[in-house]
Design a protein around this motif. Structure first.
Motif, PDB file in Angstrom:
ATOM      1  N   VAL A  34       0.868  -1.179   0.000  1.00 20.33           N
ATOM      2  CA  VAL A  34       0.000   0.000   0.000  1.00 20.33           C
ATOM      3  C   VAL A  34       0.899   1.221   0.000  1.00 20.33           C
ATOM      4  CG1 VAL A  34      -1.711   1.332   1.285  1.00 20.33           C
ATOM      5  CG2 VAL A  34      -1.916  -1.156   1.165  1.00 20.33           C
ATOM      6  N   ILE A  35       0.721   2.084  -1.007  1.00 18.72           N
ATOM      7  CA  ILE A  35       1.584   3.254  -1.190  1.00 18.72           C
ATOM      8  C   ILE A  35       0.851   4.510  -0.733  1.00 18.72           C
ATOM      9  CG2 ILE A  35       2.798   4.685  -2.877  1.00 18.72           C
ATOM     10  CD1 ILE A  35       3.184   2.185  -4.583  1.00 18.72           C
ATOM     11  N   ALA A  36       1.535   5.335   0.076  1.00 19.85           N
ATOM     12  CA  ALA A  36       1.035   6.655   0.463  1.00 19.85           C
ATOM     13  C   ALA A  36       1.912   7.697  -0.232  1.00 19.85           C
ATOM     14  CB  ALA A  36       1.082   6.828   1.976  1.00 19.85           C
ATOM     15  N   HIS A  37       1.334   8.455  -1.152  1.00 22.31           N
ATOM     16  CA  HIS A  37       2.101   9.403  -1.964  1.00 22.31           C
ATOM     17  C   HIS A  37       2.385  10.699  -1.205  1.00 22.31           C
ATOM     18  CE1 HIS A  37      -1.137  12.266  -2.799  1.00 22.31           C
ATOM     19  NE2 HIS A  37      -1.955  11.245  -2.979  1.00 22.31           N
ATOM     20  N   GLY A  38       3.185  11.563  -1.811  1.00 23.48           N
ATOM     21  CA  GLY A  38       3.626  12.785  -1.162  1.00 23.48           C
ATOM     22  C   GLY A  38       2.751  13.990  -1.448  1.00 23.48           C
ATOM     23  N   TYR A  39       3.166  15.116  -0.877  1.00 18.91           N
ATOM     24  CA  TYR A  39       2.438  16.381  -1.013  1.00 18.91           C
ATOM     25  C   TYR A  39       2.341  16.804  -2.473  1.00 18.91           C
ATOM     26  CZ  TYR A  39       1.667  21.425  -1.046  1.00 18.91           C
ATOM     27  OH  TYR A  39       1.188  22.686  -1.321  1.00 18.91           O
ATOM     28  N   GLY A  40       1.142  17.213  -2.878  1.00 17.03           N
ATOM     29  CA  GLY A  40       0.919  17.813  -4.182  1.00 17.03           C
ATOM     30  C   GLY A  40       0.865  16.862  -5.357  1.00 17.03           C
ATOM     31  N   GLU A  41       1.194  15.591  -5.120  1.00 21.91           N
ATOM     32  CA  GLU A  41       1.225  14.636  -6.238  1.00 21.91           C
ATOM     33  C   GLU A  41       0.027  13.689  -6.159  1.00 21.91           C
ATOM     34  OE1 GLU A  41       4.405  11.843  -6.330  1.00 21.91           O
ATOM     35  OE2 GLU A  41       4.321  11.408  -4.187  1.00 21.91           O
ATOM     36  N   HIS A  42       0.141  12.513  -6.779  1.00 16.75           N
ATOM     37  CA  HIS A  42      -0.988  11.582  -6.828  1.00 16.75           C
ATOM     38  C   HIS A  42      -0.462  10.179  -7.089  1.00 16.75           C
ATOM     39  CE1 HIS A  42      -0.823  11.335 -11.293  1.00 16.75           C
ATOM     40  NE2 HIS A  42      -0.364  12.570 -11.177  1.00 16.75           N
ATOM     41  N   ILE A  43      -1.310   9.204  -6.849  1.00 25.33           N
ATOM     42  CA  ILE A  43      -0.876   7.803  -6.914  1.00 25.33           C
ATOM     43  C   ILE A  43      -0.531   7.370  -8.338  1.00 25.33           C
ATOM     44  CG2 ILE A  43      -3.154   6.723  -7.199  1.00 25.33           C
ATOM     45  CD1 ILE A  43      -0.233   5.564  -4.906  1.00 25.33           C
ATOM     46  N   GLY A  44      -1.069   8.066  -9.330  1.00 24.82           N
ATOM     47  CA  GLY A  44      -0.780   7.698 -10.714  1.00 24.82           C
ATOM     48  C   GLY A  44       0.697   7.839 -11.082  1.00 24.82           C
ATOM     49  N   ARG A  45       1.460   8.608 -10.289  1.00 23.42           N
ATOM     50  CA  ARG A  45       2.890   8.760 -10.568  1.00 23.42           C
ATOM     51  C   ARG A  45       3.689   7.521 -10.158  1.00 23.42           C
ATOM     52  NH1 ARG A  45       5.950  12.510  -8.140  1.00 23.42           N
ATOM     53  NH2 ARG A  45       7.256  12.754 -10.001  1.00 23.42           N
ATOM     54  N   TYR A  46       3.049   6.533  -9.555  1.00 23.23           N
ATOM     55  CA  TYR A  46       3.759   5.367  -9.034  1.00 23.23           C
ATOM     56  C   TYR A  46       3.561   4.116  -9.888  1.00 23.23           C
ATOM     57  CZ  TYR A  46       4.838   8.138  -4.971  1.00 23.23           C
ATOM     58  OH  TYR A  46       5.335   9.120  -4.155  1.00 23.23           O
ATOM     59  N   GLY A  47       3.158   4.308 -11.147  1.00 18.74           N
ATOM     60  CA  GLY A  47       2.900   3.163 -12.010  1.00 18.74           C
ATOM     61  C   GLY A  47       4.116   2.264 -12.201  1.00 18.74           C
ATOM     62  N   TRP A  48       5.283   2.873 -12.445  1.00 16.17           N
ATOM     63  CA  TRP A  48       6.463   2.038 -12.703  1.00 16.17           C
ATOM     64  C   TRP A  48       6.891   1.328 -11.421  1.00 16.17           C
ATOM     65  CZ3 TRP A  48      11.405   0.760 -11.600  1.00 16.17           C
ATOM     66  CH2 TRP A  48      12.084   1.539 -10.660  1.00 16.17           C
ATOM     67  N   HIS A  68      -6.009  15.923  -3.200  1.00 12.10           N
ATOM     68  CA  HIS A  68      -4.931  15.593  -4.117  1.00 12.10           C
ATOM     69  C   HIS A  68      -5.475  14.761  -5.281  1.00 12.10           C
ATOM     70  CE1 HIS A  68      -2.458  16.775  -0.711  1.00 12.10           C
ATOM     71  NE2 HIS A  68      -1.388  16.737  -1.476  1.00 12.10           N
ATOM     72  N   GLY A  69      -4.836  14.906  -6.436  1.00 11.51           N
ATOM     73  CA  GLY A  69      -5.170  14.063  -7.581  1.00 11.51           C
ATOM     74  C   GLY A  69      -6.646  14.100  -7.926  1.00 11.51           C
ATOM     75  N   CYS A  70      -7.250  12.912  -7.968  1.00  8.04           N
ATOM     76  CA  CYS A  70      -8.660  12.790  -8.350  1.00  8.04           C
ATOM     77  C   CYS A  70      -9.605  12.723  -7.152  1.00  8.04           C
ATOM     78  CB  CYS A  70      -8.853  11.540  -9.212  1.00  8.04           C
ATOM     79  SG  CYS A  70      -7.965  11.586 -10.778  1.00  8.04           S
ATOM     80  N   SER A  71      -9.061  12.775  -5.942  1.00 10.02           N
ATOM     81  CA  SER A  71      -9.910  12.678  -4.755  1.00 10.02           C
ATOM     82  C   SER A  71     -10.592  14.011  -4.448  1.00 10.02           C
ATOM     83  CB  SER A  71      -9.091  12.224  -3.543  1.00 10.02           C
ATOM     84  OG  SER A  71      -8.699  10.870  -3.686  1.00 10.02           O
ATOM     85  N   ASP A  72     -11.675  13.938  -3.656  1.00  8.24           N
ATOM     86  CA  ASP A  72     -12.409  15.132  -3.262  1.00  8.24           C
ATOM     87  C   ASP A  72     -11.595  15.966  -2.274  1.00  8.24           C
ATOM     88  OD1 ASP A  72     -14.568  14.473  -4.834  1.00  8.24           O
ATOM     89  OD2 ASP A  72     -15.798  13.678  -3.197  1.00  8.24           O
ATOM     90  N   ALA A 170      10.475  17.018 -15.712  1.00 10.93           N
ATOM     91  CA  ALA A 170       9.696  17.481 -16.861  1.00 10.93           C
ATOM     92  C   ALA A 170       8.291  16.894 -16.838  1.00 10.93           C
ATOM     93  CB  ALA A 170      10.410  17.107 -18.153  1.00 10.93           C
ATOM     94  N   ALA A 171       8.191  15.607 -16.544  1.00  5.76           N
ATOM     95  CA  ALA A 171       6.879  14.971 -16.485  1.00  5.76           C
ATOM     96  C   ALA A 171       6.048  15.545 -15.348  1.00  5.76           C
ATOM     97  CB  ALA A 171       7.033  13.458 -16.321  1.00  5.76           C
ATOM     98  N   TYR A 172       6.692  15.808 -14.210  1.00  6.07           N
ATOM     99  CA  TYR A 172       6.015  16.397 -13.053  1.00  6.07           C
ATOM    100  C   TYR A 172       5.452  17.773 -13.417  1.00  6.07           C
ATOM    101  CZ  TYR A 172       5.628  18.159  -8.199  1.00  6.07           C
ATOM    102  OH  TYR A 172       5.202  18.699  -7.012  1.00  6.07           O
ATOM    103  N   ALA A 173       6.277  18.589 -14.080  1.00  2.69           N
ATOM    104  CA  ALA A 173       5.869  19.951 -14.430  1.00  2.69           C
ATOM    105  C   ALA A 173       4.678  19.969 -15.381  1.00  2.69           C
ATOM    106  CB  ALA A 173       7.050  20.702 -15.050  1.00  2.69           C
ATOM    107  N   GLU A 174       4.551  18.914 -16.192  1.00  2.85           N
ATOM    108  CA  GLU A 174       3.481  18.869 -17.199  1.00  2.85           C
ATOM    109  C   GLU A 174       2.260  18.088 -16.726  1.00  2.85           C
ATOM    110  OE1 GLU A 174       5.458  17.117 -20.523  1.00  2.85           O
ATOM    111  OE2 GLU A 174       6.844  18.802 -20.770  1.00  2.85           O
ATOM    112  N   ASP A 175       2.292  17.550 -15.514  1.00  5.61           N
ATOM    113  CA  ASP A 175       1.225  16.676 -15.024  1.00  5.61           C
ATOM    114  C   ASP A 175       0.068  17.513 -14.493  1.00  5.61           C
ATOM    115  OD1 ASP A 175      -0.391  14.835 -13.660  1.00  5.61           O
ATOM    116  OD2 ASP A 175       1.316  13.629 -13.006  1.00  5.61           O
ATOM    117  N   PRO A 176      -1.114  17.456 -15.119  1.00  3.96           N
ATOM    118  CA  PRO A 176      -2.233  18.301 -14.680  1.00  3.96           C
ATOM    119  C   PRO A 176      -2.812  17.882 -13.328  1.00  3.96           C
ATOM    120  CG  PRO A 176      -2.956  16.803 -16.407  1.00  3.96           C
ATOM    121  CD  PRO A 176      -1.466  16.644 -16.306  1.00  3.96           C
TER     122      PRO A 176
END
Length: 274
Positions: A34-48, A68-72, A170-176
């Motif tokens: 079970v992964i707990a992601h960091g500030y400002g990001e989202h779980i989708g960044r942990y695919g790899w 964060h991300g897609c959550s309310d 670069a990917a982080y900067a472009e991630d909506p």
């Protein structure tokens, strides 16, 4: 891998509304991450990371924290982290329900490492082990310096502080789905209180824990985090730091080494009698 089904999304009812999560599962996993992601990001960044853990026999789960991300929730507004720890428990329960009896390892990064540390203090009995990467522990210069100011200045995370691999920034900067705006004062106050709560609650005892940190981390510098670890660690806490590595150990140029360290730690704990 041929036995890997695609990632699937799930939704849980958290303390402030929908928690949107993602699961990367395999048939008959040996363990659950079970992964707990960091500030400002989202779980989708942990695919790899999830794919690497699946290759190592794990089913992987994670959800976007409130705001964060897609959550309310209002974006990156967390004034109290105790309900966020409760939300994380919902994710652990969901993973446990889908894989009854399979041991669970909690992996927390940065702010998620802080949340994972607090979760471990409260619910170590639900986990086989805990892994913290670049965790916010002890004190955080970002919090202290910003709270000392009358007005919070512009404080987007600098993508160049994440990894020596420029593609990561670069990917982080472009991630909506990543928050590219400023810190909210209530969140800074919440972070400070959460660190104090963890320090006051004491160590994790015999619970197996792995602490990993980049020695070149400019975002959550190692020395202050290490001071916090000294309050938290127990006799089965293991540590490793990586020379030159920046904040996101799991996305660094030596990411294969880091994941091998995580998997080796878990496999070692799995081999112990329970």
């Amino acid at each position: 891998m041929s036995d890997h089904s695609p990632a699937t999304d799930f939704t849980l009812h958290g303390h402030a509304g929908a928690l949107v999560g993602r699961a990367w599962t395999i048939p008959e996993p040996h363990w659950v991450a079970v992964i707990a992601h960091g500030y400002g990001e989202h779980i989708g960044r942990y695919g790899w990371v999830a794919e690497r853990l699946r290759d190592a026999g794990a089913a992987v789960y994670g959800a976007d924290h409130v705001g964060h991300g897609c959550s309310d929730g209002e974006r990156v507004l967390i004034s109290d982290f105790e309900p966020v720890v409760d939300d994380l428990d919902l994710v652990v329960e969901h993973a446990a329900a889908e894989h009854p009896g399979v041991p669970i390892v909690l992996i927390g990064h940065s702010m998620g490492g802080m949340i994972a540390a607090r979760y471990t203090q409260l619910h170590a009995d639900r986990l086989l082990a805990t892994v913290l990467t670049g965790p916010v522990l002890g004190s955080w210069i970002t919090v202290d310096s910003l709270l000392a100011q009358d007005e919070i200045p512009a404080t987007p995370i600098d993508p160049d502080t994440l990894s020596r691999d420029p593609a990561v920034g670069a990917a982080y900067a472009e991630d909506p789905l990543v928050w590219h705006g400023d810190f909210a004062r209530p969140t800074l106050e919440g972070l400070r209180q959460a660190m104090a709560t963890i320090a006051a609650a004491g160590g994790v005892g015999e619970h197996p824990m792995l602490y990993l940190h980049g020695e070149g981390d400019r975002l959550v510098p190692l020395p202050a985090s290490w001071e916090g670890l000294l309050e938290l660690r127990g006799p089965r806490t293991f540590t490793k730091t990586y020379p030159g590595a920046q904040h996101e150990s799991l996305n660094e140029t030596n990411r294969d080494e880091v994941l091998a360290d995580v998997i080796g730690f878990v496999e070692g704990v799995l081999a112990l009698p329970r």
